[in-house]
Design an enzyme around this catalytic site. Structure first.
Site, PDB file in Angstrom:
ATOM      1  N   ARG A 194     -15.046   6.087  13.536  1.00 34.29           N
ATOM      2  CA  ARG A 194     -14.217   5.000  14.103  1.00 34.29           C
ATOM      3  C   ARG A 194     -14.586   3.613  13.565  1.00 34.29           C
ATOM      4  NH1 ARG A 194     -15.115   7.822  19.057  1.00 34.29           N
ATOM      5  NH2 ARG A 194     -13.437   9.323  19.386  1.00 34.29           N
TER       6      ARG A 194
ATOM      7  N   LYS B 205      -6.490  -5.429   5.236  1.00 37.57           N
ATOM      8  CA  LYS B 205      -5.467  -4.364   5.326  1.00 37.57           C
ATOM      9  C   LYS B 205      -5.971  -3.191   4.492  1.00 37.57           C
ATOM     10  CE  LYS B 205      -0.800  -6.145   6.120  1.00 37.57           C
ATOM     11  NZ  LYS B 205       0.537  -6.414   5.562  1.00 37.57           N
TER      12      LYS B 205
ATOM     13  N   GLU C 105       0.946 -10.969  -7.921  1.00 41.74           N
ATOM     14  CA  GLU C 105       0.463 -11.463  -6.620  1.00 41.74           C
ATOM     15  C   GLU C 105      -0.040 -12.909  -6.736  1.00 41.74           C
ATOM     16  OE1 GLU C 105       1.135  -9.639  -4.044  1.00 41.74           O
ATOM     17  OE2 GLU C 105       0.490  -7.551  -4.248  1.00 41.74           O
TER      18      GLU C 105
ATOM     19  N   LYS D 188      -4.606 -16.568   0.345  1.00 43.61           N
ATOM     20  CA  LYS D 188      -4.711 -15.383   1.203  1.00 43.61           C
ATOM     21  C   LYS D 188      -5.702 -15.636   2.332  1.00 43.61           C
ATOM     22  CE  LYS D 188      -4.509 -10.598   1.727  1.00 43.61           C
ATOM     23  NZ  LYS D 188      -4.149  -9.304   1.251  1.00 43.61           N
TER      24      LYS D 188
ATOM     25  N   GLU E 200      -1.193  -9.613  11.448  1.00 42.29           N
ATOM     26  CA  GLU E 200       0.224  -9.783  11.102  1.00 42.29           C
ATOM     27  C   GLU E 200       1.122  -9.894  12.333  1.00 42.29           C
ATOM     28  OE1 GLU E 200       1.396  -7.718   7.379  1.00 42.29           O
ATOM     29  OE2 GLU E 200       3.189  -7.151   8.467  1.00 42.29           O
TER      30      GLU E 200
ATOM     31  N   ARG F 262       1.224 -13.880   8.799  1.00 41.72           N
ATOM     32  CA  ARG F 262       0.785 -13.012   7.698  1.00 41.72           C
ATOM     33  C   ARG F 262       1.955 -12.358   6.954  1.00 41.72           C
ATOM     34  NH1 ARG F 262      -4.542  -9.187   7.134  1.00 41.72           N
ATOM     35  NH2 ARG F 262      -4.036  -8.495   5.044  1.00 41.72           N
TER      36      ARG F 262
ATOM     37  N   ASN G 162       4.020 -10.773   2.376  1.00 44.67           N
ATOM     38  CA  ASN G 162       4.870  -9.642   2.008  1.00 44.67           C
ATOM     39  C   ASN G 162       6.052 -10.095   1.142  1.00 44.67           C
ATOM     40  OD1 ASN G 162       5.996  -6.646   3.201  1.00 44.67           O
ATOM     41  ND2 ASN G 162       3.820  -7.069   3.301  1.00 44.67           N
TER      42      ASN G 162
ATOM     43  N   HIS H  57       7.843  -7.782  -1.296  1.00 43.13           N
ATOM     44  CA  HIS H  57       7.344  -6.423  -1.066  1.00 43.13           C
ATOM     45  C   HIS H  57       8.372  -5.480  -0.436  1.00 43.13           C
ATOM     46  CE1 HIS H  57       3.580  -8.228  -2.160  1.00 43.13           C
ATOM     47  NE2 HIS H  57       2.932  -7.097  -2.008  1.00 43.13           N
TER      48      HIS H  57
ATOM     49  N   HIS I  24       8.048  -2.280  -2.501  1.00 38.05           N
ATOM     50  CA  HIS I  24       7.531  -1.002  -2.000  1.00 38.05           C
ATOM     51  C   HIS I  24       8.572   0.114  -2.152  1.00 38.05           C
ATOM     52  CE1 HIS I  24       4.099  -2.672   0.758  1.00 38.05           C
ATOM     53  NE2 HIS I  24       3.747  -2.601  -0.495  1.00 38.05           N
TER      54      HIS I  24
ATOM     55  N   HIS J 263       1.992  -1.565  -8.657  1.00 38.80           N
ATOM     56  CA  HIS J 263       2.420  -2.352  -7.498  1.00 38.80           C
ATOM     57  C   HIS J 263       2.928  -3.744  -7.919  1.00 38.80           C
ATOM     58  CE1 HIS J 263       2.291  -3.874  -3.377  1.00 38.80           C
ATOM     59  NE2 HIS J 263       1.528  -4.866  -3.786  1.00 38.80           N
TER      60      HIS J 263
HETATM   61  N1  NAD Z   1      -4.656  -4.229   1.178  1.00 38.13           N
HETATM   62  C1  NAD Z   1      -3.924  -5.219   0.709  1.00 38.13           C
HETATM   63  O1  NAD Z   1      -3.799  -6.282   1.309  1.00 38.13           O
HETATM   64  C2  NAD Z   1      -3.241  -5.052  -0.617  1.00 38.13           C
HETATM   65  C3  NAD Z   1      -2.731  -6.178  -1.271  1.00 38.13           C
HETATM   66  C4  NAD Z   1      -2.109  -5.992  -2.496  1.00 38.13           C
HETATM   67  C5  NAD Z   1      -2.034  -4.732  -3.074  1.00 38.13           C
HETATM   68  N2  NAD Z   1      -2.579  -3.676  -2.423  1.00 38.13           N
HETATM   69  C6  NAD Z   1      -2.572  -2.334  -3.048  1.00 38.13           C
HETATM   70  O2  NAD Z   1      -3.316  -2.417  -4.264  1.00 38.13           O
HETATM   71  C7  NAD Z   1      -2.860  -1.372  -5.124  1.00 38.13           C
HETATM   72  C8  NAD Z   1      -2.691  -1.871  -6.517  1.00 38.13           C
HETATM   73  O3  NAD Z   1      -3.933  -2.305  -7.015  1.00 38.13           O
HETATM   74  P1  NAD Z   1      -4.184  -2.583  -8.569  1.00 38.13           P
HETATM   75  O4  NAD Z   1      -3.063  -3.302  -9.153  1.00 38.13           O
HETATM   76  O5  NAD Z   1      -5.555  -3.143  -8.645  1.00 38.13           O
HETATM   77  O6  NAD Z   1      -4.091  -1.151  -9.220  1.00 38.13           O
HETATM   78  P2  NAD Z   1      -5.027   0.148  -9.191  1.00 38.13           P
HETATM   79  O7  NAD Z   1      -6.082   0.114  -8.184  1.00 38.13           O
HETATM   80  O8  NAD Z   1      -4.072   1.272  -9.178  1.00 38.13           O
HETATM   81  O9  NAD Z   1      -5.747   0.039 -10.622  1.00 38.13           O
HETATM   82  C9  NAD Z   1      -4.997   0.174 -11.802  1.00 38.13           C
HETATM   83  C10 NAD Z   1      -5.746   1.063 -12.808  1.00 38.13           C
HETATM   84  O10 NAD Z   1      -6.838   0.330 -13.382  1.00 38.13           O
HETATM   85  C11 NAD Z   1      -8.054   1.090 -13.273  1.00 38.13           C
HETATM   86  N3  NAD Z   1      -9.088   0.072 -13.228  1.00 38.13           N
HETATM   87  C12 NAD Z   1      -9.478  -0.665 -12.157  1.00 38.13           C
HETATM   88  N4  NAD Z   1     -10.359  -1.583 -12.556  1.00 38.13           N
HETATM   89  C13 NAD Z   1     -10.545  -1.446 -13.886  1.00 38.13           C
HETATM   90  C14 NAD Z   1     -11.322  -2.127 -14.852  1.00 38.13           C
HETATM   91  N5  NAD Z   1     -12.055  -3.183 -14.529  1.00 38.13           N
HETATM   92  N6  NAD Z   1     -11.278  -1.695 -16.135  1.00 38.13           N
HETATM   93  C15 NAD Z   1     -10.485  -0.638 -16.483  1.00 38.13           C
HETATM   94  N7  NAD Z   1      -9.716   0.032 -15.618  1.00 38.13           N
HETATM   95  C16 NAD Z   1      -9.742  -0.374 -14.328  1.00 38.13           C
HETATM   96  C17 NAD Z   1      -7.839   1.922 -12.042  1.00 38.13           C
HETATM   97  O11 NAD Z   1      -8.696   3.022 -11.984  1.00 38.13           O
HETATM   98  C18 NAD Z   1      -6.369   2.315 -12.201  1.00 38.13           C
HETATM   99  O12 NAD Z   1      -6.231   3.372 -13.086  1.00 38.13           O
HETATM  100  C19 NAD Z   1      -1.604  -0.831  -4.514  1.00 38.13           C
HETATM  101  O13 NAD Z   1      -1.854   0.391  -3.895  1.00 38.13           O
HETATM  102  C20 NAD Z   1      -1.228  -1.866  -3.484  1.00 38.13           C
HETATM  103  O14 NAD Z   1      -0.492  -1.314  -2.420  1.00 38.13           O
HETATM  104  C21 NAD Z   1      -3.161  -3.807  -1.215  1.00 38.13           C
HETATM  105  O1  LIG Z   2      -2.098  -8.758   3.042  1.00 37.39           O
HETATM  106  C1  LIG Z   2      -0.916  -8.669   3.374  1.00 37.39           C
HETATM  107  O2  LIG Z   2      -0.549  -8.810   4.534  1.00 37.39           O
HETATM  108  C2  LIG Z   2       0.115  -8.390   2.373  1.00 37.39           C
HETATM  109  O3  LIG Z   2       1.278  -8.183   2.705  1.00 37.39           O
HETATM  110  C3  LIG Z   2      -0.331  -8.394   0.948  1.00 37.39           C
HETATM  111  C4  LIG Z   2       0.476  -7.494   0.052  1.00 37.39           C
HETATM  112  O4  LIG Z   2       0.329  -8.008  -1.267  1.00 37.39           O
HETATM  113  C5  LIG Z   2      -0.032  -6.072   0.010  1.00 37.39           C
HETATM  114  O5  LIG Z   2       0.658  -5.346  -0.982  1.00 37.39           O
HETATM  115  C6  LIG Z   2      -0.060  -5.301   1.310  1.00 37.39           C
HETATM  116  O6  LIG Z   2      -0.752  -4.085   1.142  1.00 37.39           O
HETATM  117  C7  LIG Z   2       1.311  -4.944   1.834  1.00 37.39           C
HETATM  118  O7  LIG Z   2       1.158  -4.543   3.123  1.00 37.39           O
HETATM  119  P1  LIG Z   2       2.195  -3.661   3.946  1.00 37.39           P
HETATM  120  O8  LIG Z   2       1.783  -3.919   5.342  1.00 37.39           O
HETATM  121  O9  LIG Z   2       3.568  -4.169   3.626  1.00 37.39           O
HETATM  122  O10 LIG Z   2       2.016  -2.262   3.510  1.00 37.39           O
HETATM  123 ZN    ZN Z   3       1.089  -6.605  -2.701  1.00 39.93          ZN
END
Ligand code: NAD
Ligand SMILES: O=C(O)C(=O)C[C@@H](O)[C@H](O)[C@H](O)COP(=O)(O)O
Ligand code: ZN
Length: 363
Positions: free
Chosen positions: A124, A146, A188, A230, A240, A244, A248, A251, A255, A267
């Site tokens: 948890r 998130k 982003e 951010k 959110e 927040r 999005n 997005h 998405h 993404h």
């Molecule tokens: N939690 C949040 O608030 C939030 C915000 C924005 C995006 N996201 C999520 O983030 C994801 C996208 O992330 P991303 O664009 O970083 O892509 P990713 O994590 O898919 O990475 C892209 C590729 O690069 C590789 N890689 C990573 N670092 C590397 C490095 N330094 N050198 C070589 N290869 C490397 C990875 O293994 C992968 O194959 C999505 O799933 C999206 O939904 C989440």
């Molecule tokens: O941090 C947030 O809040 C965002 O919306 C950032 C986005 O760039 C990110 O892709 C996030 O994962 C989207 O969230 P979701 O709640 O729409 O899945």
């Molecule tokens: Zn995003």
């Protein structure tokens, strides 16, 4: 490029523990301090592409006296599944991972989303530290708590708000990132520019070619400015409940495109098309001026991000958008701009306006 370490503080309001995002070089020496000295076990979750980095981190932590394990997961979105989360839970269970132990997620946003989710759900909730290695993860995914995984029905449908104990953005990690992934992260960064900090757009427009590479003179500044956008938003509204939602921007359609492409699009690329759509929607809804709407096209195109998607896919995209997390019952909701850096919510737009906006995006 600045060699100094920048520290950006997040949270600390509404009962959440504050933490810092560090931006600089050679930051991994900070990791043990963040983990803490009363911790026995550390699990380093890393993608296949970063096997050497993950193993080096594990060995370094083991050398410092931690019982350290490395958990390798698939690259990119392949890691954001219930099966991979279950694989991680199994590894934690088999290593006797307790509530005082710590997870380190090193990788892109997909890896940090998964690692954070595993940390949120194991016992948890255990502490975790993010070591983002892509632009996108540094400026967005690893910051703000998130965490989550995808399901067959859509993107990030299962998850938790579970902020990390710290975020280490080591800019040296970007040197090995393929240009396609580097550029995807700029979506982003550009988002942060349109919703809150237009200086970001000015800096990119000054020299778009330089913005596409980690060696560019503005790399650290672009990353830090985006993190500050951010940081300010998530510090005010972690879960959110309102503000927040502006993060999005782009997005809702983005998405839907990712799902339609079975997560084979990055993404950031999908969000770029989504921002183009949101700009056209804002314009057609009478909210956004022509110059700012047009600026979306020019700045996204200048760094090599896509603006268009398949016109014939509109009915499928619309169905997916109906179950976006921002929807309320049957009410579709989009983030649009009332002007530069003036994000707002557009509720229940006329279907004809939606289709007309997609008419500018679809090909
Ligand atoms: N939690 C949040 O608030 C939030 C915000 C924005 C995006 N996201 C999520 O983030 C994801 C996208 O992330 P991303 O664009 O970083 O892509 P990713 O994590 O898919 O990475 C892209 C590729 O690069 C590789 N890689 C990573 N670092 C590397 C490095 N330094 N050198 C070589 N290869 C490397 C990875 O293994 C992968 O194959 C999505 O799933 C999206 O939904 C989440
Ligand atoms: O941090 C947030 O809040 C965002 O919306 C950032 C986005 O760039 C990110 O892709 C996030 O994962 C989207 O969230 P979701 O709640 O729409 O899945
Ligand atoms: Zn995003």
């Amino acid at each position: 490029m600045s060699e100094a370490v920048t520290r950006i503080r997040i949270g600390g309001t509404a009962g959440t523990d504050p933490y810092e995002v560090l931006v600089g070089r050679q930051l991994l020496g900070e990791l043990a301090g963040l983990i803490g000295d009363r911790v026995k076990r550390v699990a380093v979750i890393h993608p296949e592409a970063l096997t050497e980095t993950g193993e080096a981190l594990r060995a370094d932590l083991a050398g410092q006296g931690f019982e350290a394990i490395a958990i390798q997961v698939p690259n990119a979105e392949e890691a954001k599944t219930a099966e991979v989360a279950a694989y991680c839970w199994k590894a934690l269970g088999q290593s006797g991972f307790t509530r005082t132990d710590v997870i380190v997620g090193v990788g892109g946003g997909a890896t940090t989303d998964l690692a954070g989710f595993v940390a949120a759900t194991w016992l948890r909730g255990v502490r975790w530290i993010a070591v983002p290695t892509t632009v996108l993860a540094m400026v967005d995914a690893a910051v703000g708590g998130k965490t989550g995984i995808n399901t067959a029905e859509g993107k990030n449908l299962v998850g938790a708000f579970h902020p990390p104990a710290g975020v280490l953005c080591d800019l040296a990690a970007l040197d090995s990132l393929p240009v396609h992934d580097y550029v995807s992260g700029l979506a982003e960064v550009i988002k942060a520019g349109f919703i809150a900090d237009p200086v970001i757009l000015d800096l990119i427009e000054e020299d778009p070619a330089a913005a596409r590479t980690p060696a560019g003179p503005r790399t650290a500044e672009l990353i830090e400015r985006s993190i500050r956008v951010k940081a300010e938003v998530v510090s005010a509204d972690l879960k959110e409940s309102g503000l927040r939602e502006i993060l999005n921007y782009g997005h809702t359609l983005g998405h839907a495109i990712e799902k339609n492409e079975r997560y084979q699009w990055r993404h950031g690329a999908a969000v770029a098309v989504g921002m183009h759509f949101a700009a056209e929607l804002g314009r057609l809804a009478g909210r956004l001026d022509d110059a700012t709407a047009d600026r979306h096209r020019t700045v996204l195109e200048a760094v090599g991000l896509p603006l268009h998607y398949r016109y014939d896919q509109w009915p499928r995209l619309l169905e997916t958008m109906k179950v976006d997390k921002k929807s309320r019952g049957d009410l579709l909701r989009f983030i649009v701009l009332d002007g530069l850096a003036r994000p707002t919510v557009l509720e229940g737009p006329d279907p004809a306006v939606l289709l007309a906006a997609y008419g500018e995006v679809g090909q």
